[in-house]
Design a protein around this motif. Sequence first.
Motif, short mmCIF file in Angstrom:
data_model
loop_
_atom_site.label_atom_id
_atom_site.label_comp_id
_atom_site.label_asym_id
_atom_site.label_seq_id
_atom_site.Cartn_x
_atom_site.Cartn_y
_atom_site.Cartn_z
N THR A 117 82.36 81.70 15.44
CA THR A 117 81.96 81.55 13.60
C THR A 117 80.81 80.80 13.27
O THR A 117 80.54 79.80 14.51
CB THR A 117 83.14 81.51 12.95
N ARG A 118 80.26 80.67 11.97
CA ARG A 118 79.95 79.57 11.99
C ARG A 118 80.05 77.86 12.13
O ARG A 118 79.33 77.48 12.40
CB ARG A 118 79.48 80.14 10.23
N THR A 119 81.62 77.89 11.16
CA THR A 119 81.77 77.29 11.43
C THR A 119 82.20 76.45 13.03
O THR A 119 82.00 74.82 13.27
CB THR A 119 83.56 76.80 11.46
N GLU A 120 82.17 77.00 14.01
CA GLU A 120 82.09 77.57 15.68
C GLU A 120 81.05 76.56 15.92
O GLU A 120 80.32 75.98 16.84
CB GLU A 120 83.02 77.93 15.87
N VAL A 121 80.08 77.19 15.42
CA VAL A 121 78.68 76.95 16.30
C VAL A 121 78.03 75.77 15.43
O VAL A 121 77.50 75.09 16.09
CB VAL A 121 77.64 78.12 15.38
N VAL A 122 78.99 75.20 13.66
CA VAL A 122 78.14 74.06 13.88
C VAL A 122 78.70 72.50 14.16
O VAL A 122 78.29 71.29 15.21
CB VAL A 122 78.52 74.09 11.86
N ALA A 123 80.40 73.33 15.23
CA ALA A 123 81.18 72.64 15.21
C ALA A 123 80.66 72.33 16.95
O ALA A 123 80.06 70.86 17.22
CB ALA A 123 81.94 72.42 15.34
N MET A 124 79.79 72.84 17.44
CA MET A 124 79.38 73.27 19.01
C MET A 124 77.67 71.99 19.16
O MET A 124 77.40 71.22 19.74
CB MET A 124 78.88 74.46 19.19
N LEU A 125 76.86 72.60 17.75
CA LEU A 125 75.88 71.44 18.04
C LEU A 125 76.22 70.55 17.05
O LEU A 125 75.42 69.81 18.35
CB LEU A 125 74.97 72.61 16.59
N SER A 126 76.78 69.62 17.01
CA SER A 126 77.34 68.41 16.36
C SER A 126 77.60 67.98 17.80
O SER A 126 77.09 67.20 17.89
CB SER A 126 79.07 68.17 15.20
N GLN A 127 78.27 68.59 18.18
CA GLN A 127 79.15 67.95 19.68
C GLN A 127 78.19 67.64 20.24
O GLN A 127 78.01 66.44 20.80
CB GLN A 127 79.98 68.73 20.10
N LYS A 128 76.92 68.57 20.85
CA LYS A 128 76.22 68.31 21.97
C LYS A 128 74.88 67.55 21.32
O LYS A 128 74.11 66.15 22.33
CB LYS A 128 75.54 69.61 22.06
N ALA A 130 75.34 65.42 19.03
CA ALA A 130 75.87 63.19 18.71
C ALA A 130 75.51 62.31 20.45
O ALA A 130 75.64 61.82 19.78
CB ALA A 130 77.38 63.81 19.02
N THR A 131 75.27 63.23 21.31
CA THR A 131 75.36 62.79 21.94
C THR A 131 73.69 61.84 22.34
O THR A 131 72.68 60.26 22.95
CB THR A 131 74.82 63.60 23.85
N TYR A 132 72.59 62.21 21.74
CA TYR A 132 71.80 61.90 21.19
C TYR A 132 70.94 61.41 19.60
O TYR A 132 70.74 60.02 19.71
CB TYR A 132 70.84 62.56 21.39
#
Length: 263
Positions: A117-128, A130-132
């Motif tokens: 879902t859009r929410t899941e993709v946004v959460a995944m991108l935010s997590q990845k 956030a390392t940078y």
Amino acid sequence: MKYFNLIKNKFPLFFICLLMSCGSKQEVVYYQNSDSLAKTEVTNSYEIKIQPDDLLMIIVSAEDAEIAAPFNLKAILVVAPENQYSSARESSQLYLVDSKGTIDFPILGKLKIGGKTRTEVVAMLSQKIATYIKNPIINLRITNFKVSLQGEVNSPGVYTINSERLTLIEALSLSKDLTIYGKRDNILVIREVDGQKTFNRVDITKADFMNSPFYYLSQNDVIYVEPNKSKVNASKIGPDTSVVISAASILLTLVTLIISITK
């Protein structure tokens, strides 16, 4: 004799009327059990899932714009026609989801987002990201959300939607509603799920269809409204029907002649 002539003259019209069935309230009126449904809470919620061939606009932002820049596709310069206000403008490039459900994302590389879902993709991108970047902000939108309407609607066609949340009723409204010949209790919704086409039926004469998983539409859904019995029967009035009516008229004429001779 007068009565036979009347029957002979009116028989073709009477025969045509017999071919066409009359509609009833139950076949035409929407939301017929809405009073009982209003007593229960409609719990259906829906969020679309990313599919192959989706065009995504993904923008990463942060307090420091320069830090976020490497995570965004470079904008391209589009030259506008001479009669426009500005001679050029920037246009964000889009991510195309490939047949495997993946996109190439700057810095992060290939990402599998199909089926999420859009929410899941946004959460995944935010997590990845956030390392940078500290507290990144992700804005994601599907730019080619569309549905197709066919059959007994007043304006069939393909409709592109700016929103990512569209109901079946809203889609039918875009097509200026069903014609009087549309079959309202058996609307077909064709949807692709995990690469497979599914064929699903919806009855909008009953208000509880709002709890159906097909009340909210997905991108690329196809809605087909079947013709009702009246339209189908009307289509039968052609050369074959004309022959039957003619034969019946000839038979009535012969009966009339025989009766008049015997008198």
